[in-house]
Every structure is written in structure tokens, then in C-alpha cells.
Design a protein around this motif. Sequence first.
Motif, PDB file in Angstrom:
ATOM      1  N   HIS A  35       0.938  -1.012  -0.159  1.00 14.25           N
ATOM      2  CA  HIS A  35       0.039   0.177  -0.140  1.00 14.25           C
ATOM      3  C   HIS A  35       0.965   1.150   0.009  1.00 14.25           C
ATOM      4  CE1 HIS A  35      -3.389   2.799   2.249  1.00 14.25           C
ATOM      5  NE2 HIS A  35      -3.303   2.556   0.893  1.00 14.25           N
ATOM      6  N   ALA A  71     -19.401  -5.442  -1.312  1.00 11.04           N
ATOM      7  CA  ALA A  71     -18.144  -5.923  -1.987  1.00 11.04           C
ATOM      8  C   ALA A  71     -18.223  -7.325  -2.309  1.00 11.04           C
ATOM      9  CB  ALA A  71     -17.124  -5.398  -1.265  1.00 11.04           C
ATOM     10  N   HIS A  78     -12.501  -7.344  -6.016  1.00 12.16           N
ATOM     11  CA  HIS A  78     -13.000  -6.266  -5.119  1.00 12.16           C
ATOM     12  C   HIS A  78     -12.502  -6.397  -3.503  1.00 12.16           C
ATOM     13  CE1 HIS A  78     -15.512  -4.848  -8.467  1.00 12.16           C
ATOM     14  NE2 HIS A  78     -15.423  -3.890  -7.945  1.00 12.16           N
ATOM     15  N   GLU A 156     -11.396   4.045   2.953  1.00 14.60           N
ATOM     16  CA  GLU A 156     -10.789   4.508   1.830  1.00 14.60           C
ATOM     17  C   GLU A 156     -11.149   3.345   0.858  1.00 14.60           C
ATOM     18  OE1 GLU A 156      -6.518   5.664   0.151  1.00 14.60           O
ATOM     19  OE2 GLU A 156      -6.561   4.971   2.190  1.00 14.60           O
ATOM     20  N   TRP A 157     -11.038   2.087   1.281  1.00 12.82           N
ATOM     21  CA  TRP A 157     -10.886   0.871   0.264  1.00 12.82           C
ATOM     22  C   TRP A 157     -12.103   0.099   0.086  1.00 12.82           C
ATOM     23  CZ3 TRP A 157      -7.614   0.960  -3.508  1.00 12.82           C
ATOM     24  CH2 TRP A 157      -6.316   1.832  -3.317  1.00 12.82           C
ATOM     25  N   ASN A 158     -12.871  -0.052   0.949  1.00 20.12           N
ATOM     26  CA  ASN A 158     -14.186  -0.831   0.947  1.00 20.12           C
ATOM     27  C   ASN A 158     -14.752  -0.797  -0.493  1.00 20.12           C
ATOM     28  OD1 ASN A 158     -16.023  -3.009   1.611  1.00 20.12           O
ATOM     29  ND2 ASN A 158     -17.601  -1.528   2.306  1.00 20.12           N
ATOM     30  N   ALA A 159     -15.031  -1.947  -1.037  1.00 22.22           N
ATOM     31  CA  ALA A 159     -15.547  -2.036  -2.613  1.00 22.22           C
ATOM     32  C   ALA A 159     -14.891  -1.486  -3.678  1.00 22.22           C
ATOM     33  CB  ALA A 159     -17.038  -1.536  -2.446  1.00 22.22           C
ATOM     34  N   GLN A 160     -13.593  -1.165  -3.407  1.00 25.25           N
ATOM     35  CA  GLN A 160     -12.701  -0.666  -4.330  1.00 25.25           C
ATOM     36  C   GLN A 160     -11.932  -1.674  -5.142  1.00 25.25           C
ATOM     37  OE1 GLN A 160     -12.902   2.781  -5.215  1.00 25.25           O
ATOM     38  NE2 GLN A 160     -14.542   2.600  -3.679  1.00 25.25           N
ATOM     39  N   ARG A 161     -11.412  -1.449  -6.034  1.00 22.10           N
ATOM     40  CA  ARG A 161     -10.384  -2.516  -6.747  1.00 22.10           C
ATOM     41  C   ARG A 161      -8.814  -2.057  -6.424  1.00 22.10           C
ATOM     42  NH1 ARG A 161     -12.235  -5.664 -10.827  1.00 22.10           N
ATOM     43  NH2 ARG A 161     -14.306  -5.202 -11.711  1.00 22.10           N
ATOM     44  N   HIS A 163      -5.123  -0.854  -7.580  1.00 22.02           N
ATOM     45  CA  HIS A 163      -4.320  -0.255  -8.466  1.00 22.02           C
ATOM     46  C   HIS A 163      -2.877  -0.207  -8.448  1.00 22.02           C
ATOM     47  CE1 HIS A 163      -3.260   3.215 -10.906  1.00 22.02           C
ATOM     48  NE2 HIS A 163      -4.251   3.230 -11.448  1.00 22.02           N
ATOM     49  N   ARG A 166      -1.136   2.335  -6.238  1.00 20.67           N
ATOM     50  CA  ARG A 166      -1.820   2.548  -5.011  1.00 20.67           C
ATOM     51  C   ARG A 166      -1.858   1.474  -4.000  1.00 20.67           C
ATOM     52  NH1 ARG A 166      -6.985   4.821  -4.846  1.00 20.67           N
ATOM     53  NH2 ARG A 166      -6.390   5.528  -2.696  1.00 20.67           N
TER      54      ARG A 166
END
Length: 232
Positions: A35, A71, A78, A156-161, A163, A166
Motif C-alpha cells: 500500500h 463488495a 474487489h 478508503e478501500w471498501n468495495a474498491q479495486r 491499482h 496505490r
Amino acid sequence: MNSLTESPSQFLDDAFFDRDAQLVAQELLGTVIRHCVDGLWLSARIIETEAYYIDEKASHSSLGYSPSRRAMFMPAGHLYLYYSRGGDSLNFSVQGDGNAVCIKAGYPWVDTLSCEASIERMRSNSPAAAGGARPLTRLCSGQTLLCKALGLTVKEWNAQRMHPTRLRIDDIGARPDIIQTTRLGIPPGRDEHLPYRFVDAGFAPHCTRNPLRRGQREGEDYLLLRRELLAS
């Protein structure tokens, strides 16, 4: 501490996660999660995982869809983060609605991407309960400790992909032997008997709870999955 002579170039994509939960849980062992925070790559080798399926009672998704659990029903890859014991916990959606893998523990990692300053930032993120620096061997030894050290949060990160610039997981070529056993913290009557917990055998003393501790017997309390047999 661990080191690499070159920065790894292969990071895991969504296709890696679009497979059975137990397979993903096993193959995540030995990879490195990173991260990027304030220009520093905070990194840990993944040493402990757990698989969850929608049709078993221990899984959050068995309770059905909700905004906080969305998610788990999103395409593979995800992030599903939730609050556990007062901290953040990291999971990934995998093949099949409601199926997921929990990242239970890691081990601090240094290489050409993650320097000693990264380790110091991780230690400042997660100091010992009594104050001062937490021992490196216990810095990421639990799902909430791992997220705290890496600076990963539900907000910040729930349900995100992920990258690649990052948040990423790198395949560094490690193929450890694996210990398979039952999951931790599952209440009685909620499929606590299922052997869906996987531990990097070489890092067993540093995971949430050592499956090789005194009194544990191979074939009864755990199975040892040797990498050469898994590959055949």
C-alpha cells in the motif's frame, strides 16, 4: 527481514481472484501486499488466509446482501473491508457471488520497492498496546494488525479495486508449503469445523495463532500440503 535483488513486475489482476476461494486463499500465500502511503510502499508478505463461501454460516454473505457487504457480491478482485474487534479487516471477493478470502496475517517485507523507512512507518501506524514499537514478528500477525500497519481502512478501500500505483499484490515467485486447518474465531454451530484456513508453513510462528504449536498433530489438527504435490 527479507529482501529481493530486483523489484517484482508481476502484480495480481482480477483474473487471479476469479477462481475458487480455497485455491485463491492458498495461492495468495507467499505473495506481497503493498500500500503506497505518502510515497512509501508499506509491504507485507501474506502468510495466513481464510476462505469463505456464501452457503456456509461463518460467511458474512450468508446473511444476504446489504450495503456494507456489497463488495462480496461484486466481481472478483474487489476489496471487502469491515470492522472487526475495533479495527479494519481485509478481504477480497472471488469467484461466485458472496465468496471471499480474508487476509489474516502478514510479515513485514523489505526490497527495492519497500525500504527500511517503510517499516518504520508501519511501526508508527501500529505501536504496541503499552506504547513503543511493536516487535516486527508481531507487527502484522492478525487481520486488524495487518490493516493498521499497512494503513488500510474501510472508509478508503471498501468495495474498491486494487491499482498498481496505490495498492497491489505482487507475485515474487515464492511457493511455500501450506498448512491447512480450521478457521479462527468461528462460533460453535457456524461451520467452525471446516478446514478453510491456510498458513505459510515457513512463517507459522508469526501468524495469528501457530497451527504447529505444542499438542497439535498432523492429520488430526492440520494437514501439510507440500508445494510439489500441489503443483503435480
